[in-house]
Design an enzyme around this catalytic site. Structure first.
Site, PDB file in Angstrom:
ATOM      1  N   GLU A 303      14.578 -48.219 -28.252  1.00 18.12           N
ATOM      2  CA  GLU A 303      13.960 -47.576 -27.085  1.00 18.12           C
ATOM      3  C   GLU A 303      13.240 -48.617 -26.218  1.00 18.12           C
ATOM      4  OE1 GLU A 303      13.572 -43.933 -26.162  1.00 18.12           O
ATOM      5  OE2 GLU A 303      13.205 -45.167 -24.403  1.00 18.12           O
ATOM      6  N   ASP A 307      14.219 -49.686 -22.396  1.00 18.25           N
ATOM      7  CA  ASP A 307      13.263 -49.440 -21.315  1.00 18.25           C
ATOM      8  C   ASP A 307      12.957 -50.717 -20.533  1.00 18.25           C
ATOM      9  OD1 ASP A 307      13.289 -46.948 -22.431  1.00 18.25           O
ATOM     10  OD2 ASP A 307      11.234 -46.986 -23.189  1.00 18.25           O
ATOM     11  N   SER A 521      15.953 -40.934 -22.161  1.00 21.77           N
ATOM     12  CA  SER A 521      15.237 -42.183 -22.423  1.00 21.77           C
ATOM     13  C   SER A 521      15.666 -43.290 -21.479  1.00 21.77           C
ATOM     14  CB  SER A 521      15.580 -42.670 -23.831  1.00 21.77           C
ATOM     15  OG  SER A 521      14.691 -42.147 -24.743  1.00 21.77           O
ATOM     16  N   ASP A 563      22.159 -34.446  -4.618  1.00 20.45           N
ATOM     17  CA  ASP A 563      22.087 -33.186  -5.365  1.00 20.45           C
ATOM     18  C   ASP A 563      23.207 -33.155  -6.408  1.00 20.45           C
ATOM     19  OD1 ASP A 563      21.425 -30.668  -6.173  1.00 20.45           O
ATOM     20  OD2 ASP A 563      22.129 -29.649  -4.347  1.00 20.45           O
ATOM     21  N   ILE A 564      22.861 -32.874  -7.647  1.00 20.83           N
ATOM     22  CA  ILE A 564      23.861 -32.760  -8.716  1.00 20.83           C
ATOM     23  C   ILE A 564      24.118 -31.270  -8.946  1.00 20.83           C
ATOM     24  CG2 ILE A 564      24.460 -33.396 -11.093  1.00 20.83           C
ATOM     25  CD1 ILE A 564      23.884 -35.786  -9.116  1.00 20.83           C
ATOM     26  N   GLY A 582      20.766 -27.546  -4.728  1.00 15.47           N
ATOM     27  CA  GLY A 582      19.304 -27.535  -4.665  1.00 15.47           C
ATOM     28  C   GLY A 582      18.722 -27.829  -6.040  1.00 15.47           C
ATOM     29  N   ASP A 584      17.398 -27.619  -9.736  1.00 13.75           N
ATOM     30  CA  ASP A 584      17.740 -26.832 -10.927  1.00 13.75           C
ATOM     31  C   ASP A 584      17.058 -27.450 -12.139  1.00 13.75           C
ATOM     32  OD1 ASP A 584      19.671 -28.886 -12.129  1.00 13.75           O
ATOM     33  OD2 ASP A 584      20.547 -28.552 -10.156  1.00 13.75           O
TER      34      ASP A 584
END
Ligand SMILES: *[C@@H]1O[C@H](CO)[C@@H](O)[C@H](O)[C@H]1NC(C)=O
Ligand SMILES: *[C@@H]1O[C@H](CO)[C@@H](O)[C@H](O)[C@H]1NC(C)=O
Ligand SMILES: *[C@@H]1O[C@H](CO)[C@@H](O)[C@H](O)[C@H]1NC(C)=O
Ligand SMILES: *[C@@H]1O[C@H](CO)[C@@H](O)[C@H](O)[C@H]1NC(C)=O
Ligand SMILES: *[C@@H]1O[C@H](CO)[C@@H](O)[C@H](O)[C@H]1NC(C)=O
Ligand SMILES: *[C@@H]1O[C@H](CO)[C@@H](O)[C@H](O)[C@H]1NC(C)=O
Length: 608
Positions: A303, A307, A521, A563-564, A582, A584
């Site tokens: 992690e 990052d 992550s 927008d996905i 929009g 979600d």
């Protein structure tokens, strides 16, 4: 903590102390819970077991702080960007002097002196390092050792605690008392880790692809559909060719918990492969509450490596900071040392709020199931994150993995049952992603981008925090598309996530190998890297950093987000929610279009 050893000698060596006369107080019960599912009571806690008790004093003017936060973060407000100073923030959240003196008086009844306690910068937290026997007297309670059936983890906790009645209005929360968090990466952690063939790594085909879904046509390497690199993110998010300034005013931070160490040797190898200009650059390390920085290659954390490699890789040359906050060793009844089993955000917040100049954007890829963090405590952590926002810090969290359920990879054992003893079935959002003062980042994959499907983007609605004003239109719009009656009762609350970014098949360097890794992550540090670049663009034209992002993102920012509209986040035996036109609760408002966002945040025509 200067008084720590002193206390140990008093209590552990059996010196008798006059404990005043606490029994003369009448107590008021503050919280009584049913022990959360999975935990069973073992023995009484050893009297000399040392705990680190955090007492949250009432913050005098948090409502006013919230008002400032919304004003200085609202791009249509005349005060946009006029962030508060450290001193102004501390003044707003400082307890009333009556609260300070009432609590001090109470502590002195137990012979606890200024030397025996630690205080947060605003003095709104008092931290005592004391034996369980003393905590029991102070809180009129009994602590037990509790064991979790599945994980075998042990904690020293109580299911009920009280405070002297006269302190009721002065103290908001005391922990650890009733907090049965599972202090492990329940959400937002690495979901897959496979060694990849380095030969394949270099054979990147440069086939032009067209992205749809945004407002622009972009060329993206075909390999990005299966392997995400820093270059892929620059292409997909329209940042190719942007050269950050060499300003030392800007900075970006990454938090690390649970003994996740960010390895510098891996980072260098990663830079050689993906960000050659950054080779030989590194980050600043800061220890929080004794967190260490183990640089042996075998101790590198997947992690932490993910990052720092992607956040600092995207943001290079913006200076980076990595914080290692000490882990919580499992409770061990025979060890008479402090076992700090508190949820760790408190320690980190005390540290970062004490910095004169915290980094302008900060990413965190850790979280708990919201319901395992007691509401009083969650509210205080969330209030601490608001304090960062009003000082001009963009605080960004992964939205969690595995859809609307808890962060358990195995759908068969995914628990979507309330902790309150009633055993209701309910979606389990992640905290602090559910805090309305942070920006939570969900996951996407592929080109064109769709909601991530291997681990599913964490999303849904908080059970604790009401829907913030900036979400009214966007979340309201989504709710009107839901089939009538579906998931009833969830909808007056804060929606998660706010935005999204690629969340699978990241190519990172880990313990000397190239590996592929995924989960939200990855989405949070990637998104945060672009926020750092936006701050760079603003600082270059002498504007203030962006600070708390959401009021901007939900208004002028929408035009700079892709927008996905495809994919979903199943969990809890349901199909979860759908990505829609929009906002979600799967991918939020969408993924960044850097150049458009840059135009928006540097526009001389907007008040910004
Ligand atoms: C994208 O490219 C297509 C094909 O060349 C073109 O028809 C369309 O207008 C372009 N869209 C934008 C927003 O530039
Ligand atoms: C950035 O600034 C540092 C110190 O001011 C300087 O040493 C370095 O050469 C600069 N780098 C670039 C790319 O301008
Ligand atoms: C990095 O440092 C090494 C050792 O000092 C040096 O040989 C190498 O040229 C440096 N690379 C870059 C890209 O600065
Ligand atoms: C809830 O579940 C627990 C553990 O399975 C059980 O002991 C308890 O009786 C249940 N409570 C109710 C109200 O069904
Ligand atoms: C990327 O992969 C997905 C899933 O396999 C596929 O649907 C999509 O068409 C691919 N995109 C391109 C540009 O090839
Ligand atoms: C998601 O979309 C599917 C297919 O269109 C539909 O059947 C389902 O009801 C939708 N779910 C929600 C929660 O809107």
């Amino acid at each position: 903590m200067r008084g720590f050893h002193q206390l140990l000698s008093f209590f552990l060596l059996g010196t008798t102390l006059s404990l005043g006369s606490p029994s003369t107080h009448s107590f008021k019960n503050r919280e009584t819970i049913v022990a959360p599912r999975g935990w069973t009571r073992q023995t009484v806690a050893p009297a000399d077991h040392i705990i680190s008790l955090r007492i949250g004093l009432h913050q005098r003017n948090f409502d006013l702080l919230e008002k400032h936060l919304y004003e200085v973060s609202d791009p249509t407000h005349s005060r946009y960007g006029e962030h508060l100073s450290k001193e102004e923030v501390e003044d707003l959240v400082a307890p009333h002097s009556n609260s300070l003196s009432a609590v001090d008086e109470w502590l002195s009844e137990f012979n606890l002196k200024e030397d025996d306690i630690a205080r947060s910068p605003a003095k709104d937290w008092v931290v005592l390092t004391i034996p369980v026997s003393l905590a029991e007297k102070m809180l009129n309670t009994k602590y037990y050792v509790w064991k979790h059936g599945k994980t075998g983890n042990e904690l020293v906790r109580t299911t009920s605690y009280s405070l002297p009645s006269h302190l009721d209005s002065h103290i908001e929360v005391v922990q650890p008392t009733t907090m049965f968090g599972q202090f492990k990466p329940a959400k937002s952690m690495i979901s897959i880790l496979e060694t990849v063939d380095t030969a394949v790594n270099t054979a990147i085909s440069k086939v032009a692809q067209i992205i749809t879904g945004g407002n622009s046509n972009l060329t993206v390497d075909a390999s990005c559909n299966t392997t995400i690199t820093v270059t892929c993110l620059q292409q997909i998010y329209n940042a190719v060719g942007y050269v950050p300034s060499n300003s030392t005013k800007n900075s970006i931070g990454i938090t690390g918990y649970l003994e996740q160490f960010a390895n510098i040797e891996d980072l260098q190898t990663f830079y050689v492969a993906q960000v050659p200009a950054a080779v030989n650059s590194s980050f600043k390390f800061e220890s929080v509450a004794g967190g260490i920085n183990d640089q042996s290659l075998t101790k590198a954390g997947s992690e932490a490596n993910l990052d720092v490699q992607f956040a600092f890789g995207v943001a290079y040359p913006i200076p980076g900071t990595f914080w290692s906050t000490a882990g919580r060793p499992p409770f061990s009844a025979d060890v008479r040392t402090l076992t700090n089993t508190n949820e760790p955000y408190g320690d980190w917040l005390d540290h970062v709020l004490g910095l004169p100049d915290p980094p302008h954007s900060i990413s965190t890829s850790y979280g708990d199931d919201e319901q395992t963090v007691p509401k009083d405590y969650a509210k205080r952590v969330c209030a601490g994150l608001a304090q960062l926002g009003v000082r001009g810090v963009s605080v960004i969290f992964s939205s969690g993995d595995y859809g609307v359920g808890d962060g358990n990879s195995d759908p068969a054992t995914q628990e979507c049952i309330t902790n309150d003893g009633l055993n209701n079935t309910r979606f389990i959002p992640a905290f602090p992603a559910s805090c309305p003062y942070v920006t939570s980042v969900g996951g996407t994959e592929h080109i064109p981008e769709v909601a991530v499907s291997r681990f599913y983007s964490g999303g849904g609605f908080s059970s604790y925090f009401p829907r913030p004003p900036y979400q009214e239109i966007a979340v309201g719009g989504f709710l009107s598309t839901l089939p009538k009656g579906l998931y009833e009762g969830l909808f007056n609350r804060c929606g998660i996530p706010d935005v999204a970014a690629q969340g699978d098949r990241y190519r990172i360097r880990y313990r000397g190998r190239d590996v592929s890794i995924g989960g939200t992550s990855a989405s949070s540090p990637a998104f945060t890297g672009f926020v750092a670049l936006l701050n760079d663009a603003r600082i270059s034209v002498n504007k203030r950093p962006l600070g708390f992002l959401n009021p901007l993102l939900y208004t002028a920012g929408i035009a700079g987000l892709n927008d996905i509209t495809s994919g979903s986040n199943p969990g809890c035996g349901t199909n979860g929610f759908n990505a829609t036109t929009g906002w979600d609760p799967v991918t939020g408002l969408g993924t960044p279009n850097f150049k458009q966002l840059k135009e928006i945040v540097t526009s001389p025509f907007l008040l910004l």
